[in-house]
Design a protein around this motif. Structure first.
Motif, mmCIF file in Angstrom:
data_model
loop_
_atom_site.group_PDB
_atom_site.id
_atom_site.type_symbol
_atom_site.label_atom_id
_atom_site.label_comp_id
_atom_site.label_asym_id
_atom_site.label_seq_id
_atom_site.Cartn_x
_atom_site.Cartn_y
_atom_site.Cartn_z
ATOM 1 N N ARG A 10 1.010 -1.199 -0.200
ATOM 2 C CA ARG A 10 0.528 0.028 0.056
ATOM 3 C C ARG A 10 0.831 1.368 0.641
ATOM 4 N NH1 ARG A 10 -1.820 -0.800 5.440
ATOM 5 N NH2 ARG A 10 -0.285 -0.260 6.663
ATOM 6 N N THR A 11 0.329 2.169 0.086
ATOM 7 C CA THR A 11 0.823 3.908 -0.617
ATOM 8 C C THR A 11 0.256 4.087 0.889
ATOM 9 O OG1 THR A 11 0.929 3.999 -2.851
ATOM 10 C CG2 THR A 11 0.888 5.330 -1.937
ATOM 11 N N LYS A 12 -1.482 4.082 0.542
ATOM 12 C CA LYS A 12 -1.664 4.813 1.618
ATOM 13 C C LYS A 12 -2.764 3.349 1.791
ATOM 14 C CE LYS A 12 -1.232 9.705 1.864
ATOM 15 N NZ LYS A 12 -2.078 11.202 1.355
ATOM 16 N N ALA A 13 -3.346 3.919 3.044
ATOM 17 C CA ALA A 13 -4.085 3.115 3.649
ATOM 18 C C ALA A 13 -5.445 3.909 3.937
ATOM 19 C CB ALA A 13 -4.649 2.525 4.866
ATOM 20 N N THR A 53 -5.734 5.221 -7.457
ATOM 21 C CA THR A 53 -6.284 6.322 -6.829
ATOM 22 C C THR A 53 -6.820 6.343 -5.044
ATOM 23 O OG1 THR A 53 -7.175 6.456 -8.645
ATOM 24 C CG2 THR A 53 -7.532 8.317 -7.519
ATOM 25 N N GLU A 54 -7.747 5.607 -5.154
ATOM 26 C CA GLU A 54 -7.374 5.632 -3.867
ATOM 27 C C GLU A 54 -6.189 4.904 -2.789
ATOM 28 O OE1 GLU A 54 -9.419 3.928 -6.063
ATOM 29 O OE2 GLU A 54 -11.178 4.821 -5.761
ATOM 30 N N ASP A 55 -5.404 4.200 -3.240
ATOM 31 C CA ASP A 55 -4.279 3.913 -3.154
ATOM 32 C C ASP A 55 -3.361 5.374 -2.231
ATOM 33 O OD1 ASP A 55 -2.240 2.061 -2.018
ATOM 34 O OD2 ASP A 55 -1.527 3.204 -3.564
ATOM 35 N N GLN A 56 -3.289 5.349 -3.839
ATOM 36 C CA GLN A 56 -2.799 6.994 -3.488
ATOM 37 C C GLN A 56 -3.142 8.240 -2.610
ATOM 38 O OE1 GLN A 56 0.217 8.118 -4.898
ATOM 39 N NE2 GLN A 56 0.093 6.002 -5.769
ATOM 40 N N LYS A 58 -9.565 -2.669 3.101
ATOM 41 C CA LYS A 58 -8.378 -1.210 2.945
ATOM 42 C C LYS A 58 -7.381 -0.837 3.154
ATOM 43 C CE LYS A 58 -12.476 -1.006 6.400
ATOM 44 N NZ LYS A 58 -13.468 -0.758 5.797
ATOM 45 N N CYS A 59 -6.762 -1.499 1.983
ATOM 46 C CA CYS A 59 -5.922 -1.573 1.270
ATOM 47 C C CYS A 59 -5.853 -2.071 -0.336
ATOM 48 C CB CYS A 59 -4.344 -2.038 2.197
ATOM 49 S SG CYS A 59 -4.228 -1.248 3.701
ATOM 50 N N ARG A 60 -4.912 -1.386 -1.156
ATOM 51 C CA ARG A 60 -5.401 -1.977 -2.310
ATOM 52 C C ARG A 60 -4.955 -3.616 -2.485
ATOM 53 N NH1 ARG A 60 -2.274 -0.089 -7.970
ATOM 54 N NH2 ARG A 60 -3.975 -0.972 -9.350
ATOM 55 N N PRO A 61 -5.726 -3.858 -3.523
ATOM 56 C CA PRO A 61 -5.004 -5.178 -3.849
ATOM 57 C C PRO A 61 -4.157 -5.443 -5.082
ATOM 58 C CG PRO A 61 -7.152 -6.115 -3.057
ATOM 59 C CD PRO A 61 -7.020 -3.786 -3.219
ATOM 60 N N PRO A 62 -3.184 -6.618 -4.899
ATOM 61 C CA PRO A 62 -2.116 -5.941 -6.401
ATOM 62 C C PRO A 62 -3.277 -5.943 -7.364
ATOM 63 C CG PRO A 62 -1.763 -7.444 -5.244
ATOM 64 C CD PRO A 62 -2.606 -7.398 -4.373
#
Ligand code: URA
Ligand code: URA
Length: 284
Positions: A122-125, A146-149, A183-187
């Motif tokens: 993740r970049t951001k949760a 975008t959400e991860d960023q 809450k974190c982006r899956p690859p």
């Protein structure tokens, strides 16, 4: 290796959509975006609705000349009951999560979470955001790029469509609460794996308990399955009023699915108007 077409069709099956007519085979190497022939006009997102002014609770909508709100006109009848699930008991969430007594506190915990492998990429949760006393709570699958960023839910293309849908039912985005299963982006935006969803779900259960929404809206099959604890297609879960404890829960398509398949806009518009009626039943 699956072709785009195979992937697309598999995704359709997972989403439980009705039969879809492709105007042309998907070009090789293109992302899975199909030009679908809409059989009905697609009101959702087809025009930018006027966004009502921000308010702590959904704004009273502009009545039509006939005296009813726009979204209520020709809205489907509220369907019958579906599944009933009990939110997990206090102790089962783990003390740490259950003892949080604010959404902010929970969000801090999520930002530092290392309960599953998704934290590594993740970049951001993306804990979720919105009105802490929202009457409508929307639940998606998980953050995208975008959400991860940005650390915010539903801010990419699907999010913009969600904003329009919410505005169209007079529940502008800042009046609702928006969260995800993970809450974190899956690859590669893959579906969350069962152990990832299971590790993350206590946060969502706690968010629901803290917000205490009047209505829950599950966006897409992943949200529906994990909230209801069943493996069923979206087609089997739509058009029923499920219950999460005492909270009615409506299942609809994921906005990202609507971007790929406009056929689903009309049924989504029906679903969200069912949810909207549950928020404000027609006064006798
Ligand atoms: N899709 C989701 O399911 N959640 C988001 O937050 C963004 C896109
Ligand atoms: N999950 C869904 O159910 N639908 C999507 O389009 C993406 C994720």
């Amino acid at each position: 290796m699956a072709t785009n077409r195979q992937r697309y069709l598999r995704q359709q099956a997972e989403l439980g959509g009705d039969e879809v007519y492709l105007t042309a085979p998907l070009p090789a190497g293109e992302p899975a975006v199909a030009e679908a022939v809409a059989t009905e006009p697609a009101p959702v997102g087809s025009a930018q609705p006027e966004v009502p002014s921000a308010a702590a609770t959904p704004a009273r909508s502009e009545p039509l000349a006939s005296g009813i709100e726009k979204w209520r006109k020709d809205a489907p009848a509220i369907p019958g009951p579906g599944l009933v699930v009990q939110p997990p008991e206090l102790g089962l969430l783990g003390d740490e999560v259950w003892r949080t007594d604010s959404l902010d506190q929970l969000a801090s915990m999520i930002h530092g979470c290392q309960k599953c492998r998704l934290c590594e990429g993740r970049t951001k949760a993306v804990p979720g955001e919105g009105n802490p006393r929202a009457r409508l709570m929307c639940v998606g699958e998980g953050p995208g790029a975008t959400e991860d960023q940005t650390g915010r839910p539903f801010v990419g293309a699907a999010g913009q469509l969600l904003d329009q849908i919410l505005a169209a039912i007079d529940c502008p985005r800042d009046t609702v609460f928006i969260a995800n299963i993970v809450k974190c982006r899956p690859p590669q935006n893959r579906k969350p794996l069962p152990d990832e969803a299971a590790a993350c779900l206590p946060y969502l259960h706690r968010q629901i308990a803290l917000v205490r929404p009047t209505v829950l809206l599950a966006l897409g099959g992943t949200a529906a399955e994990w909230l209801l604890g069943v493996r069923k297609s979206l087609g089997e879960l739509r058009n029923q009023v499920h219950r999460y404890g005492n909270i009615p829960l409506i299942v609809t398509y994921h906005p990202a699915a609507l971007l790929r398949n406009p056929n689903w806009k009309k049924p989504t518009w029906d679903d969200v108007r069912i949810a909207r009626q549950l928020l404000d039943p027609r006064s006798a």
